[in-house]
Design a protein around this motif. Structure first.
Motif, PDB file in Angstrom:
ATOM      1  N   GLU A   1      11.828  14.285   4.238  1.00  0.00           N
ATOM      2  CA  GLU A   1      11.522  14.726   5.769  1.00  0.00           C
ATOM      3  C   GLU A   1      10.581  16.017   5.763  1.00  0.00           C
ATOM      4  O   GLU A   1      10.307  16.779   4.625  1.00  0.00           O
ATOM      5  CB  GLU A   1      12.792  15.382   6.425  1.00  0.00           C
ATOM      6  N   CYS A   2       9.534  16.155   6.644  1.00  0.00           N
ATOM      7  CA  CYS A   2       8.588  16.890   6.668  1.00  0.00           C
ATOM      8  C   CYS A   2       9.061  18.563   7.026  1.00  0.00           C
ATOM      9  O   CYS A   2      10.046  18.551   7.849  1.00  0.00           O
ATOM     10  CB  CYS A   2       7.626  16.745   7.758  1.00  0.00           C
ATOM     11  N   PRO A   3       8.747  19.386   6.338  1.00  0.00           N
ATOM     12  CA  PRO A   3       9.159  20.894   6.544  1.00  0.00           C
ATOM     13  C   PRO A   3       8.881  21.195   8.042  1.00  0.00           C
ATOM     14  O   PRO A   3       7.965  20.627   8.706  1.00  0.00           O
ATOM     15  CB  PRO A   3       8.419  21.698   5.803  1.00  0.00           C
TER      16      PRO A   3
ATOM     17  N   SER B   1       1.040  -1.116   0.052  1.00  0.00           N
ATOM     18  CA  SER B   1      -0.037  -0.026   0.046  1.00  0.00           C
ATOM     19  C   SER B   1       0.752   1.353   0.011  1.00  0.00           C
ATOM     20  O   SER B   1       1.975   1.217   0.185  1.00  0.00           O
ATOM     21  CB  SER B   1      -1.057   0.013   1.181  1.00  0.00           C
ATOM     22  N   ASP B   2       0.230   2.498  -0.098  1.00  0.00           N
ATOM     23  CA  ASP B   2       1.085   3.659  -0.180  1.00  0.00           C
ATOM     24  C   ASP B   2       1.399   4.160   1.300  1.00  0.00           C
ATOM     25  O   ASP B   2       0.912   3.269   2.318  1.00  0.00           O
ATOM     26  CB  ASP B   2       0.115   4.901  -0.641  1.00  0.00           C
ATOM     27  N   CYS B   3       2.452   4.625   1.534  1.00  0.00           N
ATOM     28  CA  CYS B   3       2.876   4.958   2.666  1.00  0.00           C
ATOM     29  C   CYS B   3       1.713   5.930   3.699  1.00  0.00           C
ATOM     30  O   CYS B   3       1.144   6.500   3.121  1.00  0.00           O
ATOM     31  CB  CYS B   3       4.153   5.815   2.830  1.00  0.00           C
ATOM     32  N   SER B   4       1.766   5.653   4.948  1.00  0.00           N
ATOM     33  CA  SER B   4       0.701   6.154   5.898  1.00  0.00           C
ATOM     34  C   SER B   4       0.820   7.741   5.839  1.00  0.00           C
ATOM     35  O   SER B   4       0.026   8.128   6.530  1.00  0.00           O
ATOM     36  CB  SER B   4       0.778   5.306   7.068  1.00  0.00           C
ATOM     37  N   VAL B   5       1.997   8.280   5.499  1.00  0.00           N
ATOM     38  CA  VAL B   5       2.273   9.763   5.679  1.00  0.00           C
ATOM     39  C   VAL B   5       2.602  10.262   4.315  1.00  0.00           C
ATOM     40  O   VAL B   5       3.078   9.424   3.348  1.00  0.00           O
ATOM     41  CB  VAL B   5       3.368   9.803   6.894  1.00  0.00           C
ATOM     42  N   THR B   6       2.640  11.671   4.499  1.00  0.00           N
ATOM     43  CA  THR B   6       3.124  12.288   3.076  1.00  0.00           C
ATOM     44  C   THR B   6       4.441  12.758   3.111  1.00  0.00           C
ATOM     45  O   THR B   6       5.072  13.078   2.440  1.00  0.00           O
ATOM     46  CB  THR B   6       2.282  13.254   2.835  1.00  0.00           C
ATOM     47  N   CYS B   7       5.094  12.559   4.459  1.00  0.00           N
ATOM     48  CA  CYS B   7       6.516  12.992   4.464  1.00  0.00           C
ATOM     49  C   CYS B   7       6.881  12.296   5.960  1.00  0.00           C
ATOM     50  O   CYS B   7       6.100  12.017   6.934  1.00  0.00           O
ATOM     51  CB  CYS B   7       6.585  14.633   4.772  1.00  0.00           C
ATOM     52  N   GLY B   8       8.090  12.175   5.915  1.00  0.00           N
ATOM     53  CA  GLY B   8       8.814  11.698   6.840  1.00  0.00           C
ATOM     54  C   GLY B   8       8.435  10.105   7.374  1.00  0.00           C
ATOM     55  O   GLY B   8       8.368   9.264   6.238  1.00  0.00           O
ATOM     56  N   LYS B   9       8.493   9.356   8.468  1.00  0.00           N
ATOM     57  CA  LYS B   9       8.496   8.064   8.657  1.00  0.00           C
ATOM     58  C   LYS B   9       7.096   7.629   8.684  1.00  0.00           C
ATOM     59  O   LYS B   9       6.220   8.103   9.602  1.00  0.00           O
ATOM     60  CB  LYS B   9       9.362   7.644   9.885  1.00  0.00           C
ATOM     61  N   GLY B  10       6.724   6.584   8.122  1.00  0.00           N
ATOM     62  CA  GLY B  10       5.371   5.727   8.173  1.00  0.00           C
ATOM     63  C   GLY B  10       5.407   4.406   8.015  1.00  0.00           C
ATOM     64  O   GLY B  10       6.462   3.916   8.509  1.00  0.00           O
TER      65      GLY B  10
ATOM     66  N   PRO C   1      14.526  26.134  11.610  1.00  0.00           N
ATOM     67  CA  PRO C   1      13.617  25.549  10.515  1.00  0.00           C
ATOM     68  C   PRO C   1      14.471  24.522   9.929  1.00  0.00           C
ATOM     69  O   PRO C   1      15.811  24.500   9.689  1.00  0.00           O
ATOM     70  CB  PRO C   1      13.549  26.989   9.573  1.00  0.00           C
ATOM     71  N   GLN C   2      13.726  23.793   9.282  1.00  0.00           N
ATOM     72  CA  GLN C   2      14.377  22.517   8.520  1.00  0.00           C
ATOM     73  C   GLN C   2      13.721  22.208   7.450  1.00  0.00           C
ATOM     74  O   GLN C   2      12.181  22.112   7.473  1.00  0.00           O
ATOM     75  CB  GLN C   2      14.621  21.414   9.350  1.00  0.00           C
ATOM     76  N   PHE C   3      14.058  21.649   6.135  1.00  0.00           N
ATOM     77  CA  PHE C   3      13.826  20.856   5.309  1.00  0.00           C
ATOM     78  C   PHE C   3      12.321  21.761   4.543  1.00  0.00           C
ATOM     79  O   PHE C   3      11.282  21.641   4.177  1.00  0.00           O
ATOM     80  CB  PHE C   3      12.858  19.703   5.552  1.00  0.00           C
ATOM     81  N   GLY C   4      12.844  23.367   4.306  1.00  0.00           N
ATOM     82  CA  GLY C   4      11.939  24.198   3.817  1.00  0.00           C
ATOM     83  C   GLY C   4      10.902  25.065   4.668  1.00  0.00           C
ATOM     84  O   GLY C   4       9.924  25.243   4.057  1.00  0.00           O
ATOM     85  N   GLY C   5      11.303  24.848   5.937  1.00  0.00           N
ATOM     86  CA  GLY C   5      10.088  25.278   6.578  1.00  0.00           C
ATOM     87  C   GLY C   5      10.188  26.711   6.872  1.00  0.00           C
ATOM     88  O   GLY C   5      11.038  27.236   6.329  1.00  0.00           O
ATOM     89  N   ASP C   6       9.155  27.356   7.426  1.00  0.00           N
ATOM     90  CA  ASP C   6       9.064  28.960   7.525  1.00  0.00           C
ATOM     91  C   ASP C   6      10.286  29.322   8.265  1.00  0.00           C
ATOM     92  O   ASP C   6      10.735  28.775   9.278  1.00  0.00           O
ATOM     93  CB  ASP C   6       7.759  29.416   8.208  1.00  0.00           C
ATOM     94  N   PRO C   7      11.023  30.546   7.662  1.00  0.00           N
ATOM     95  CA  PRO C   7      12.236  31.081   8.542  1.00  0.00           C
ATOM     96  C   PRO C   7      11.986  31.625   9.812  1.00  0.00           C
ATOM     97  O   PRO C   7      10.947  32.003  10.152  1.00  0.00           O
ATOM     98  CB  PRO C   7      12.768  31.802   7.176  1.00  0.00           C
TER      99      PRO C   7
END
Length: 804
Positions: free
Chosen positions: A659-661, A619-628, A694-700
């Motif tokens: 990784e999730c922002p 199946s598809d991964c249970s999350v859209t980013c990070g570990k699932g 901030p990491q992985f494109g998160g807000d500065p």
């Protein structure tokens, strides 16, 4: 002025400036006065003095009751809020000493912040403030004195306005005594001459206790190991390694690389100073249960002149950390040999690499430092760090046990009865009852055992009768037999492989003529020392089948294995084949059968518990980013009534997406600071700290420091205001053109004498944004109304804005 010298002496405890004044005032009276006794005069000074309460405290990091000779400790002098102090003096005295002589002082202080602390000019062993100002804490390092220094008293005096606190008992005094030698550390006991007779044989066994369970902080889960053990039994004229000494090139290579090659070369170059080179294999991983692999061990001998034993092994990975024994004396005062030595080991630093953690990058120590034991206060990033200064949990234990003695023993009292009986029994066994009239050659070596398994067999040795001097005296036999078993079967041969019996020979590879056959056996038990079994596990030999092979015969291979049954349940068939190796010379056909088919019966079909479909796609991964997680399923195809199905119908596994922002997170704003001007226009600042970067494109992150204007009151203007305004305007324009220049005292109104700017005060926070202040005070005040604008100045700036 009417001020007495002893009053000025008390001011030395207030600031170094006052000390210098006092030294200058005494110089005119007595230029020959020496500074040697100056420290003791400080200690004996009398004056405005009272006991300090718990608002002031002298603390050694970890609050240890004992010190390790040569180790370094962080010493802090601090005031509890809202108290503060302006000056201080810090000394370390041997217990019971008055400080009149240099040797009365114990250890050495090391300055951490030169803007805060300095050594006292007239008393070098003491530490005092660099600049007199309001403060709540100072820190210095103190290196403990060498072994044999006894107890030490750390004393502090502090000055708050005109009140001097100097305690002989209480929170401004710390008493520490020398720590007894830890297990595994060097002792300074003199090495005595050995009076033992004969030789002794010992076994060294190394039990590693360095594991994630016992030492969880930063434990390296991969590549953790003990390097190969290297050492020697040697005389007192040779030192492999010792605490307080410098590592040789061989010790350095063991300490940093785990390589014993150079160390063994150094040992063998010592010739007669060394009796036995001690070697044992490396252990990967560092810790294993004894029922999985035996502890590394090695045997060695000692004699009267070479009765010391030293060894080392590297803790890997590490910068240059090892464990081992140095010059362990196995000779007793009673002229015997030590029965057993058991030592718990703590790691030591070879002084060649400056890393502070297991996997620190290589950073050579230049210049090279002395070998020393690690302590729990060496560095906060050390895996052995303990802020309370407790002992390090041992990482290994070594057992050195005597296993035999040879030659005449000269000690009167035996170590124990069993040991003496064992030695005597060994000597009796080796006695030869051959008559003196029979002259023989030496015995030949024992032959191999007649049994290669654990069944009993025999082995033989023989000798030749060269002469019989008296024919009336019979000469014993020339052959000798004794029972034996295959390799690894006897208790005395536990260090070798234990093998199974040989399996029967396989069929000959040829159905006619010359072929090959083989047989196999397996290892039942590996050697206790962890070595590899070198005994063969397979044998091959030639074989002949139907040697009279006619020219018209087919040459075929042996039958292959039967295929699997064609049915999963019930009745089916199975097949096997063989190949034609040689056709008859007069024909291209071979009448030999090359395939066989026979029936096979599988369990009845109704006994099959379940029939399953193939696995579905994941199946598809249970999350859209990070570990699932993701899953897949399969279905039960057979009816349930046929039996219970224990097979799993669903599988779950981890999945990883980018990784999730992570957006920046900051704390609330701090309160606004005070205005940086006492009159006129100024500014205030406030700060906030970064909680999450901030990491992985998160807000500065937004701004962390804000400034706003403030106006307290108008500055008073003296006579000649127009001239004064004009002069101030020119000064402002001059400052704007040179913004990088620090404000100087000569920019004050004419006739106003100011002291230089003080050093910046300690930041109010270690991280996350704090505030620093500094001051410029009026050097000399006048009553004249024209100079009413001469005021003390204060500046504020942000500091330590980095996130915590």
């Amino acid at each position: 002025m009417g001020i007495q010298p002893h009053v000025l002496l008390l001011q030395c405890l207030i600031s170094t400036f006052a000390c210098n004044v006092f030294a200058y005032s005494e110089e005119g009276a007595d230029k020959t006065a020496k500074s040697d006794g100056y420290c003791s005069r400080i200690l004996r000074a009398q004056g405005t003095r009272r006991e300090g309460y718990n608002e002031f405290r002298l603390r050694v990091e970890g609050d240890p009751e004992n010190y390790q000779p040569g180790s370094t400790y962080r010493v802090t002098l601090y005031a509890s809020s809202p108290s503060y102090f302006r000056g201080f003096t810090l000394i370390a005295l041997k217990e019971g000493k008055d400080g009149d002589k240099d040797e009365d002082y114990a250890g050495n202080f090391q300055i951490i912040d030169e803007e805060d602390t300095q050594f006292m000019t007239n008393c070098p062993p003491a530490v005092t403030e660099s600049t007199p100002r309001r403060r709540t804490r100072i820190q210095v390092f103190w290196m403990a004195p060498p072994a044999g220094s006894g107890c030490v008293i750390l004393k502090a005096s502090i000055v708050q306005k005109r009140i001097i606190y100097f305690q002989d008992e209480g929170s401004l005094t710390k008493r520490m005594c020398e720590k007894e030698s830890l297990l595994g550390e060097a002792t300074e006991k003199p090495i005595l001459e050995c009076c033992a007779c004969g030789t002794a044989k010992y076994r060294l066994t190394f039990y590693g206790n360095w594991s994630e369970k016992m030492h969880p902080k930063d434990y390296p889960r991969r590549a953790n190991h003990w390097s190969a053990i290297i050492g020697a039994s040697h005389s007192k004229n040779y030192v492999l390694w010792e605490y307080g000494g410098y590592a040789s090139e061989g010790v350095k290579q063991v300490a940093e690389l785990g390589s014993p090659v150079k160390m063994e070369e150094e040992i063998r170059q010592k010739g007669d100073e060394v009796l036995t080179v001690i070697k044992a294999k490396a252990q990967w991983p560092a810790w294993q249960p004894l029922n999985v692999r035996a502890a590394p061990s090695a045997e060695f001998s000692v004699d009267r002149s070479r009765h010391l034993m030293s060894f080392l092994t590297m803790l890997g990975p590490s910068p240059d950390w090892n464990v081992g024994l140095s010059a362990e004396d196995l000779c007793t005062k009673e002229c015997g040999w030590v029965q057993k030595v058991v030592q718990d080991m703590i790691p030591w630093d070879a002084g060649t690499d400056s890393g502070v953690s297991y996997e620190s990058p290589n950073k050579p120590t230049v210049p090279q430092e002395k070998i020393r034991p690690l302590t729990s206060l060496d560095h906060p990033q050390s895996p052995f760090y303990d802020p309370e200064g407790g002992p390090i949990t041992p990482v290994a234990r070594v057992v050195v046990e005597r296993i035999a003695r040879k030659g005449e023993q000269c000690n009167v009292v035996p170590d124990n009865v069993d040991d003496i009986v064992a030695d005597i029994a060994q000597e009796e066994k080796e006695e030869d009852d051959t008559p003196e009239t029979c002259i023989y050659s030496n015995w030949s070596p024992w032959s191999a055992c007649s049994s290669s398994t654990c069944d009993k067999g025999k082995r033989m040795r023989q000798r030749m009768l060269k002469a019989q001097l008296d024919l009336s005296v019979a000469c014993p036999h020339t052959q000798d037999f004794e029972p034996c078993m295959g390799p690894g079967c006897s208790d005395e041969d536990a260090s070798t492989c234990m093998m199974s019996e040989w399996i029967t020979w396989s069929p000959c590879s040829a159905s006619c003529g010359m072929g090959m056959r083989s047989r196999e056996r397996y290892v039942k038990q590996f050697p206790e020392d962890g070595s590899i079994c070198s005994l063969p596990t397979e044998e091959t030999e030639k074989c002949v089948v139907n040697n009279d092979c006619g020219p018209s015969s087919c040459l075929v291979t042996e039958w292959g294995e039967w295929d699997a049954c064609s049915a999963t349940c019930g009745l089916g068939t199975k097949r096997r084949e063989r190949m034609v190796k040689m056709l008859p010379s007069e024909s291209s056909e071979c009448n030999a059968q090359v395939a066989e088919v026979e029936k096979c019966l599988m369990p009845e079909c109704h006994t099959i518990p379940c029939m399953l479909s193939p696995w579905s796609d994941w199946s598809d991964c249970s999350v859209t980013c990070g570990k699932g997680m993701r899953t897949r399923q399969r279905m039960l195809k057979s009816p349930v009534e046929l039996g219970e199905c224990s097979e799993e119908l669903e599988q779950v596994e981890k999945c990883m997406l980018p990784e999730c922002p992570t957006d920046c997170m900051v704390t609330e704003w701090s309160e606004w600071s005070e205005c940086n001007k006492s009159c006129g226009k100024g500014h205030m600042i406030r700060t906030r700290m970064i909680k999450v970067e901030p990491q992985f494109g998160g807000d500065p992150c937004p701004e962390t420091v804000q400034r706003k204007k403030c106006k307290i009151r108008k500055c008073k203007r003296g006579p000649g205001g127009g001239e004064e305004r004009k002069r101030r305007k020119e000064a402002r324009e001059k400052r704007r053109s040179k913004q990088s220049r620090e404000p100087e005292a000569d920019e004050q109104p004419a006739g106003c004498k100011m002291k230089p700017w003080s050093a910046w005060m300690e930041c109010t926070k270690h991280c996350g944004g704090g505030i620093q202040e500094r001051y410029m005070t009026v050097k000399k005040r006048f009553v004249s109304m024209q100079l009413a604008s001469c005021k003390d100045k204060k500046e504020i700036r942000a500091c330590n804005v980095q996130p915590c």
